[in-house]
Structures are given as structure tokens and as C-alpha cells.
Design a protein around this motif. Structure first.
Motif, PDB file in Angstrom:
ATOM      1  N   GLU A 171      56.331 -21.973   9.065  1.00 45.84           N
ATOM      2  CA  GLU A 171      55.872 -22.622  10.389  1.00 45.84           C
ATOM      3  C   GLU A 171      54.406 -22.703  10.410  1.00 45.84           C
ATOM      4  O   GLU A 171      53.896 -23.697  10.886  1.00 45.84           O
ATOM      5  CB  GLU A 171      56.249 -21.645  11.474  1.00 45.84           C
ATOM      6  N   LYS A 172      53.761 -21.688   9.943  1.00 49.95           N
ATOM      7  CA  LYS A 172      52.225 -21.743  10.071  1.00 49.95           C
ATOM      8  C   LYS A 172      51.709 -22.834   9.192  1.00 49.95           C
ATOM      9  O   LYS A 172      50.825 -23.546   9.175  1.00 49.95           O
ATOM     10  CB  LYS A 172      51.478 -20.190   9.666  1.00 49.95           C
ATOM     11  N   ALA A 173      52.408 -23.166   7.823  1.00 50.78           N
ATOM     12  CA  ALA A 173      52.006 -24.054   7.092  1.00 50.78           C
ATOM     13  C   ALA A 173      52.202 -25.284   7.421  1.00 50.78           C
ATOM     14  O   ALA A 173      51.309 -26.282   7.614  1.00 50.78           O
ATOM     15  CB  ALA A 173      52.723 -23.903   5.826  1.00 50.78           C
ATOM     16  N   GLU A 174      53.092 -25.572   8.281  1.00 55.82           N
ATOM     17  CA  GLU A 174      53.435 -27.016   9.105  1.00 55.82           C
ATOM     18  C   GLU A 174      52.375 -26.997  10.236  1.00 55.82           C
ATOM     19  O   GLU A 174      51.934 -28.185  10.402  1.00 55.82           O
ATOM     20  CB  GLU A 174      54.760 -26.665   9.890  1.00 55.82           C
ATOM     21  N   GLN A 175      51.986 -25.987  10.929  1.00 57.43           N
ATOM     22  CA  GLN A 175      50.754 -26.150  11.750  1.00 57.43           C
ATOM     23  C   GLN A 175      49.469 -26.491  11.337  1.00 57.43           C
ATOM     24  O   GLN A 175      48.813 -27.324  11.907  1.00 57.43           O
ATOM     25  CB  GLN A 175      50.754 -24.758  12.443  1.00 57.43           C
ATOM     26  N   ILE A 190      50.647 -13.193   7.043  1.00 54.97           N
ATOM     27  CA  ILE A 190      49.456 -13.417   7.581  1.00 54.97           C
ATOM     28  C   ILE A 190      48.667 -14.452   6.598  1.00 54.97           C
ATOM     29  O   ILE A 190      48.742 -13.888   5.197  1.00 54.97           O
ATOM     30  CB  ILE A 190      48.575 -12.427   7.744  1.00 54.97           C
ATOM     31  N   PRO A 191      48.542 -15.755   6.654  1.00 53.84           N
ATOM     32  CA  PRO A 191      47.659 -16.632   5.628  1.00 53.84           C
ATOM     33  C   PRO A 191      46.314 -15.874   5.036  1.00 53.84           C
ATOM     34  O   PRO A 191      45.704 -15.360   5.737  1.00 53.84           O
ATOM     35  CB  PRO A 191      47.643 -17.897   6.318  1.00 53.84           C
ATOM     36  N   VAL A 192      46.211 -16.209   3.798  1.00 51.45           N
ATOM     37  CA  VAL A 192      44.962 -15.715   3.235  1.00 51.45           C
ATOM     38  C   VAL A 192      44.282 -16.646   2.641  1.00 51.45           C
ATOM     39  O   VAL A 192      44.597 -17.500   1.817  1.00 51.45           O
ATOM     40  CB  VAL A 192      45.524 -14.608   2.088  1.00 51.45           C
ATOM     41  N   ILE A 193      43.057 -16.663   3.097  1.00 45.51           N
ATOM     42  CA  ILE A 193      41.953 -17.613   2.447  1.00 45.51           C
ATOM     43  C   ILE A 193      41.687 -17.144   0.921  1.00 45.51           C
ATOM     44  O   ILE A 193      41.167 -16.050   0.661  1.00 45.51           O
ATOM     45  CB  ILE A 193      40.652 -17.937   3.203  1.00 45.51           C
ATOM     46  N   LEU A 194      42.005 -18.159   0.013  1.00 44.49           N
ATOM     47  CA  LEU A 194      41.486 -17.696  -1.398  1.00 44.49           C
ATOM     48  C   LEU A 194      40.347 -18.442  -1.867  1.00 44.49           C
ATOM     49  O   LEU A 194      39.770 -17.916  -2.893  1.00 44.49           O
ATOM     50  CB  LEU A 194      42.839 -18.163  -2.329  1.00 44.49           C
ATOM     51  N   ARG A 195      39.930 -19.389  -1.199  1.00 42.15           N
ATOM     52  CA  ARG A 195      38.796 -20.181  -1.574  1.00 42.15           C
ATOM     53  C   ARG A 195      37.983 -20.844  -0.195  1.00 42.15           C
ATOM     54  O   ARG A 195      38.772 -21.629   0.247  1.00 42.15           O
ATOM     55  CB  ARG A 195      38.867 -21.302  -2.603  1.00 42.15           C
ATOM     56  N   PRO A 196      37.176 -20.513   0.023  1.00 43.36           N
ATOM     57  CA  PRO A 196      36.390 -21.277   1.447  1.00 43.36           C
ATOM     58  C   PRO A 196      35.954 -22.597   0.931  1.00 43.36           C
ATOM     59  O   PRO A 196      35.687 -22.908  -0.141  1.00 43.36           O
ATOM     60  CB  PRO A 196      35.200 -20.490   1.690  1.00 43.36           C
ATOM     61  N   GLY A 235      45.880 -18.718  14.415  1.00 38.68           N
ATOM     62  CA  GLY A 235      45.639 -17.305  14.896  1.00 38.68           C
ATOM     63  C   GLY A 235      44.965 -16.375  13.561  1.00 38.68           C
ATOM     64  O   GLY A 235      44.129 -16.756  12.959  1.00 38.68           O
ATOM     65  N   GLU A 236      45.507 -15.190  13.296  1.00 41.87           N
ATOM     66  CA  GLU A 236      45.205 -14.311  12.494  1.00 41.87           C
ATOM     67  C   GLU A 236      45.080 -14.968  11.031  1.00 41.87           C
ATOM     68  O   GLU A 236      46.056 -15.553  10.641  1.00 41.87           O
ATOM     69  CB  GLU A 236      45.844 -12.995  12.272  1.00 41.87           C
ATOM     70  N   VAL A 237      43.957 -14.956  10.246  1.00 48.94           N
ATOM     71  CA  VAL A 237      43.884 -15.212   8.867  1.00 48.94           C
ATOM     72  C   VAL A 237      43.240 -14.250   8.056  1.00 48.94           C
ATOM     73  O   VAL A 237      41.953 -13.785   8.933  1.00 48.94           O
ATOM     74  CB  VAL A 237      43.121 -16.748   8.776  1.00 48.94           C
ATOM     75  N   LYS A 238      43.658 -13.632   7.100  1.00 53.50           N
ATOM     76  CA  LYS A 238      42.954 -12.890   6.292  1.00 53.50           C
ATOM     77  C   LYS A 238      41.868 -13.590   5.094  1.00 53.50           C
ATOM     78  O   LYS A 238      42.065 -14.879   4.840  1.00 53.50           O
ATOM     79  CB  LYS A 238      43.944 -11.997   5.498  1.00 53.50           C
ATOM     80  N   VAL A 239      41.044 -12.928   4.455  1.00 53.51           N
ATOM     81  CA  VAL A 239      40.167 -13.619   3.584  1.00 53.51           C
ATOM     82  C   VAL A 239      40.485 -12.632   2.133  1.00 53.51           C
ATOM     83  O   VAL A 239      40.370 -11.402   2.514  1.00 53.51           O
ATOM     84  CB  VAL A 239      38.834 -13.472   3.892  1.00 53.51           C
ATOM     85  N   ASP A 240      40.617 -13.327   1.100  1.00 52.75           N
ATOM     86  CA  ASP A 240      40.609 -12.503  -0.086  1.00 52.75           C
ATOM     87  C   ASP A 240      39.516 -11.698  -0.286  1.00 52.75           C
ATOM     88  O   ASP A 240      38.302 -12.124  -0.501  1.00 52.75           O
ATOM     89  CB  ASP A 240      40.862 -13.488  -1.219  1.00 52.75           C
ATOM     90  N   PRO A 241      39.711 -10.258  -0.628  1.00 49.16           N
ATOM     91  CA  PRO A 241      38.814  -9.433  -0.541  1.00 49.16           C
ATOM     92  C   PRO A 241      37.614  -9.803  -1.997  1.00 49.16           C
ATOM     93  O   PRO A 241      36.424  -9.553  -1.863  1.00 49.16           O
ATOM     94  CB  PRO A 241      39.535  -8.172  -0.843  1.00 49.16           C
ATOM     95  N   ALA A 242      38.393 -10.512  -2.918  1.00 49.35           N
ATOM     96  CA  ALA A 242      37.483 -10.807  -4.018  1.00 49.35           C
ATOM     97  C   ALA A 242      36.376 -11.717  -3.718  1.00 49.35           C
ATOM     98  O   ALA A 242      35.494 -11.805  -4.512  1.00 49.35           O
ATOM     99  CB  ALA A 242      38.379 -11.411  -5.075  1.00 49.35           C
ATOM    100  N   LEU A 243      36.385 -12.501  -2.320  1.00 53.25           N
ATOM    101  CA  LEU A 243      35.429 -13.376  -2.221  1.00 53.25           C
ATOM    102  C   LEU A 243      34.101 -12.644  -1.786  1.00 53.25           C
ATOM    103  O   LEU A 243      33.058 -13.275  -1.866  1.00 53.25           O
ATOM    104  CB  LEU A 243      35.780 -14.346  -1.080  1.00 53.25           C
ATOM    105  N   THR A 244      34.292 -11.511  -1.424  1.00 54.11           N
ATOM    106  CA  THR A 244      33.133 -10.763  -1.209  1.00 54.11           C
ATOM    107  C   THR A 244      32.889  -9.564  -1.815  1.00 54.11           C
ATOM    108  O   THR A 244      31.621  -8.813  -1.941  1.00 54.11           O
ATOM    109  CB  THR A 244      33.145 -10.357   0.302  1.00 54.11           C
ATOM    110  N   ASP A 245      33.919  -9.077  -2.554  1.00 50.94           N
ATOM    111  CA  ASP A 245      33.708  -7.898  -3.577  1.00 50.94           C
ATOM    112  C   ASP A 245      33.960  -8.281  -4.755  1.00 50.94           C
ATOM    113  O   ASP A 245      34.993  -8.864  -5.220  1.00 50.94           O
ATOM    114  CB  ASP A 245      34.857  -6.859  -3.034  1.00 50.94           C
ATOM    115  N   GLU A 246      32.929  -8.168  -5.769  1.00 46.09           N
ATOM    116  CA  GLU A 246      32.855  -8.646  -6.922  1.00 46.09           C
ATOM    117  C   GLU A 246      34.004  -7.875  -8.083  1.00 46.09           C
ATOM    118  O   GLU A 246      34.332  -8.408  -8.828  1.00 46.09           O
ATOM    119  CB  GLU A 246      31.496  -8.576  -7.748  1.00 46.09           C
TER     120      GLU A 246
END
Length: 347
Positions: free
Chosen positions: A88-92, A196-202, A215-226
Motif C-alpha cells: 500500500e505504501k508503494a502505491e501511495q 517501514i520503507p527505507v531510503i537507500l539513496r537520497p 509517514g515514517e521513513v527510515k534512512v539506510d545507516p550506511a548513508l551516514t556511517d561509512e
């Protein structure tokens, strides 16, 4: 190989019947690869169903085989052919941002797309580009098109047809020249296979915009933690790099100027990446303004062209200002960090 170049006016009516676009679509159906403009960067397109076509994409770019390709479509009905389920969130998100610079990771039907396009994964990234030439080409050829950026792997992505020609002349069948792209950085990639959807690339769609819709979206920790392992295989590679070493500078303009002075005393040619507001404040061999700091969208749009301009300047080292990591600034800093190999000099 002779690389055809077709100049196409994106503002004309009946683009699908444009003879040059029809020619390009036939090449795609013949499993050749063609560069096409999108609203983000130029993509290098090939038939996503065909191993031969996908292999040509990887070969032309020199792209690592474990780095999957994003599939481009013109009609959401095409998803039924190769996507197993659409949450459903992908549809949105599709309703909110397609066509546009958003790639959505979904579970894939097995045995439909070329396995090389998905790099052996069970998921697939899909987007619908917001560019009249790209959409017309996709409709004309009738295929889902695998299309990474149309540049040599690791180099700055192309935002003009000339950038593509500079990198891939003689390696691909053709280039559709639809003029400069708009957004300037690649699409945002969001994984919708989890609760909960996760951003893999901004990218062109910001975290804040996504949150407004789902609503809630996570961010892949690898984007900020080398040190963290990225969920997206391609994010482990160095990208967007100019020929000269690039360093990001966390400090004042005076601190950056001091770094320039030190390198010039070593008889090195020094470049500075700044913005229009600060361009006249640096003394260096080559100072380039990358948009306006007060309008980060302009920085994103000019970023790759600016990095490519440094390649024509014969500088030995480049120092870049940093930008706020908010809105599209998140994507700008992600690309600059990749281009610099995460090298930051702090005051």
C-alpha cells in the motif's frame, strides 16, 4: 561502433511518432543500448528482458556486475509483468511522485527480467521518469528499460547529451539529445519491501516529501556511517569522481583559502567548488560556482557539470565547500562524499 545522435525537441506534439525516436525505439527492440534524457540525468537504456542488451549496458559503462539496474516504465500496468506485489505504501508513493525522480524497490517475479539486470537479487527498483522524451521512447518501444546513468562507471553522471558522447562515443548505438536535464542528481531510491520503507539513496525526492505522503521513513545507516554495510549494492562503490582528488572542507572560507595557499606553495594547480555567493572570495587557479547556496536545487542541477568542468582545467587538487544535509542538500552531500571518497578536512 558508430554512435548515432538524434536531437529531439521535447516540446513538440506527437513525440512518439518522431522518426528519430522511432529509430531509437527500434534499436532498443533489437537489444542495442541507447542513451536517453530523463529529468534527473541521462540514462543508458537497454531491454530489461534481454541478457544481451543488459550485458551491453554493463560493458559500455564498465559497471560492476553486482550493481543492479533501475527499470524504467511508462505505464504502471507494466509492473504486473515483473513485480510480485505492490504494498500500500508503494502505491501511495507512486500516486504522489510518479512520474518523477523516485525509484521504488519491490519484490520481483522470478524468471521474467534478465537476471543480470537485478544482479541476482530478488527485488527490483522501478521508476517512471518525468521527461517527455523518455516517456515517449518507453511507450514507442513497449518495453521496460533498464537504465543506469549514461556515463563511464565512477565518473560524474551526465546531465547533457555531450557528457554522454564524451564518455561513451563508439561504445553505444545512439544518444537521444533532449537538452539539459532538470533535477541534476539521480532519483531517490526507497525500499518498500519492509514494513517501514527505507531510503537507500537520497535524490530528487526528499525525505521530508516522502514523510508527508507515507509517514515514517527510515534512512539506510550506511548513508551516514561509512563503516555500515549499505543495503543497496551500488552504494559501496566510489561514484561521480572528477579526475583530480577532491576534498570536502568543513570550515570557514578563510580555512579553505588557507588550504588552497598551501597547495599552491607546493606548485600545484588548485580548484575550488563553491557557489555564486562566494565565487569572488577565493584566490585559486580555477574557481567554479555550482549554483546558489540560497537555492540548493540549483546546486543539485549544476553539480555533475561542475565536476566535469574541473576535468578540463588540469587542476591537481580540488577543495569543495560543504552544504546543509537537509532537503535536496542530503543528495548533494551524498554525491560529493562519494566523489571525494569520503575525504573531509575539518577546521
Amino acid at each position: 561502433m558508430n554512435t548515432k545522435v538524434w536531437k529531439v525537441d521535447k516540446y513538440v506534439d506527437n513525440l512518439e511518432s518522431n522518426p528519430q525516436l522511432v529509430d531509437a525505439a527500434q534499436l532498443l527492440r533489437d537489444n542495442e543500448v541507447v542513451a536517453l534524457p530523463t529529468e534527473t540525468v541521462y540514462g543508458l537504456g537497454g531491454n530489461a528482458f534481454n541478457d544481451e542488451a543488459v550485458e551491453k549496458i554493463y560493458a559500455a559503462k564498465g559497471r560492476p556486475g553486482d550493481n543492479p539496474l533501475i527499470i524504467h516504465i511508462a505505464d504502471r500496468e507494466q509492473l504486473n509483468d515483473f513485480v510480485a506485489e505492490i504494498p500500500e505504501k508503494a502505491e501511495q508513493l507512486m500516486n504522489g511522485f510518479w512520474p518523477g525522480p523516485l525509484t521504488i524497490i519491490l519484490k520481483m517475479k522470478q524468471g521474467v527480467l534478465s537476471e543480470k539486470a537485478s544482479a541476482g537479487l530478488t527485488t527490483v527498483g522501478v521508476r517512471m521518469p518525468d521527461h517527455p522524451v523518455a516517456l515517449a521512447l518507453l511507450k514507442q518501444c513497449g518495453l521496460p528499460i533498464a537504465a543506469p546513468s549514461a556515463n563511464s562507471s565512477g565518473k560524474p553522471s551526465p546531465t547533457t547529451a555531450q557528457h554522454v558522447i564524451d564518455d561513451l562515443q563508439g561504445k553505444i548505438a545512439g544518444v537521444l539529445d533532449g537538452g539539459p536535464t532538470g533535477v541534476g542528481v539521480e532519483s531517490t531510491v526507497i525500499d518498500c519491501t519492509e514494513a517501514i520503507p527505507v531510503i537507500l539513496r537520497p535524490g530528487g525526492v526528499t525525505l521530508e516529501q516522502l514523510q508527508e505522503v507515507i509517514g515514517e521513513v527510515k534512512v539506510d545507516p550506511a548513508l551516514t556511517d561509512e563503516a555500515a554495510k549499505p543495503k543497496a549494492p551500488g552504494m559501496k562503490y566510489r561514484h561521480y569522481a572528477p579526475n583530480a582528488p577532491l576534498y570536502l572542507v568543513a570550515g570557514t572560507k578563510e580555512f579553505l583559502q588557507g588550504l588552497v595557499d598551501e597547495k599552491q606553495q607546493e606548485s600545484l594547480r588548485v580548484g575550488v567548488l563553491t557557489t555564486e555567493e562566494h565565487q569572488t572570495e577565493y584566490r585559486a587557479d580555477y574557481v567554479l560556482a555550482c549554483g546558489k547556496r540560497s537555492e540548493l536545487e540549483s546546486v543539485a542541477a549544476a553539480l555533475y557539470d561542475t565536476l566535469r568542468q574541473f576535468n578540463q582545467s588540469n587542476v591537481d587538487v580540488i577543495f569543495s565547500e560543504m552544504f546543509p544535509s537537509e532537503g535536496v542538500g542530503h543528495a548533494i552531500m551524498n554525491r560529493l562524499l562519494k566523489a571525494a571518497g569520503n575525504k573531509i578536512i575539518s577546521e
